[in-house]
Design an enzyme around this catalytic site. Structure first.
Site, PDB file in Angstrom:
ATOM      1  N   ASN A 185     -45.263 -41.306  13.751  1.00 27.62           N
ATOM      2  CA  ASN A 185     -44.211 -42.656  13.635  1.00 27.62           C
ATOM      3  C   ASN A 185     -43.109 -42.650  14.815  1.00 27.62           C
ATOM      4  OD1 ASN A 185     -44.608 -41.160  10.530  1.00 27.62           O
ATOM      5  ND2 ASN A 185     -45.358 -43.411  11.127  1.00 27.62           N
ATOM      6  N   ILE A 187     -39.570 -45.706  17.805  1.00 28.61           N
ATOM      7  CA  ILE A 187     -39.546 -45.240  16.551  1.00 28.61           C
ATOM      8  C   ILE A 187     -40.061 -46.138  15.494  1.00 28.61           C
ATOM      9  CG2 ILE A 187     -37.995 -44.282  14.397  1.00 28.61           C
ATOM     10  CD1 ILE A 187     -36.067 -43.458  16.646  1.00 28.61           C
ATOM     11  N   CYS A 188     -40.851 -46.055  14.781  1.00 29.45           N
ATOM     12  CA  CYS A 188     -41.334 -46.796  13.822  1.00 29.45           C
ATOM     13  C   CYS A 188     -40.903 -46.329  12.267  1.00 29.45           C
ATOM     14  CB  CYS A 188     -43.022 -46.799  13.737  1.00 29.45           C
ATOM     15  SG  CYS A 188     -43.862 -48.018  12.286  1.00 29.45           S
ATOM     16  N   LEU A 189     -39.861 -47.194  12.042  1.00 31.93           N
ATOM     17  CA  LEU A 189     -39.247 -47.163  10.562  1.00 31.93           C
ATOM     18  C   LEU A 189     -38.775 -48.447  10.345  1.00 31.93           C
ATOM     19  CD1 LEU A 189     -38.118 -45.125   8.758  1.00 31.93           C
ATOM     20  CD2 LEU A 189     -35.896 -44.791  10.043  1.00 31.93           C
TER      21      LEU A 189
END
Length: 180
Positions: free
Chosen positions: A102, A109-111
């Site tokens: 992620n 960032i994958c959030l």
């Protein structure tokens, strides 16, 4: 620690008579309050550092996971809170190179909560706060770890095909880039 009263005094004493109508921004007002709360409710694996204690909109977050694949590493994130905060999320970049499904090797960032609009409906909302961002980033090393919707597809595929190789590559990155 900076307080709202001190910030207001600095603002008013730095303004000329012509600028006396200027007021403290919503962002600054919220940041003073949120940073004070953060200091009391920070996860034990997290540490915040302000390069300039009078600039609350720019800081570094260090996360040192005490469990999981990345245990033993220290991962730094640069956080910038835009003027549009709390209507817009903070801008976050991982400054430590790591192998994570992620977080890209470049630090993206994958959030969900860092996006204004997210498919899952868990994106940024004006009711979110800095603590949500910090707890979310911290959780990327434990319970929010997501191999099904990766940013680093290669890391996620490696995990699904060979967990031992994935773990070895994580350890290699921790040793090379995330030493405490």
């Amino acid at each position: 620690m900076i307080t709202l009263t001190r910030k207001k005094k600095e603002t008013s004493s730095n303004n000329s008579v012509a600028d006396s109508s200027k007021r403290i921004s919503v962002r600054e007002f919220l940041l003073v309050k949120e940073v004070q709360e953060l200091e009391q409710n920070l996860p034990t694996t997290c540490k915040i550092t302000f390069q300039d204690p009078n600039v609350l909109s720019e800081f570094t977050l260090a996360i040192t996971p005490n469990e999981g694949f990345w245990q033993g590493g220290r991962f730094k994130f640069s956080i910038h809170v835009p003027e549009e905060y709390n209507m817009a999320p903070p801008k976050v970049k991982c400054a430590t190179k790591l192998w994570h499904p992620n977080i890209s090797v470049e630090g993206d960032i994958c959030l969900s909560l860092l996006r204004l609009n997210s498919i899952d409906g868990l994106g940024w909302a004006p009711t979110r706060r800095l603590k949500d961002v910090i707890w979310g980033l911290n959780s990327l090393f434990t319970d929010l770890l997501n191999f099904d919707d990766p940013l680093n597809i290669e890391a996620a595929e490696q995990y699904s095909k060979d967990k031992d190789k994935f773990q070895a590559k994580v350890r290699e990155y921790v040793s090379a880039y995330a030493r405490r």
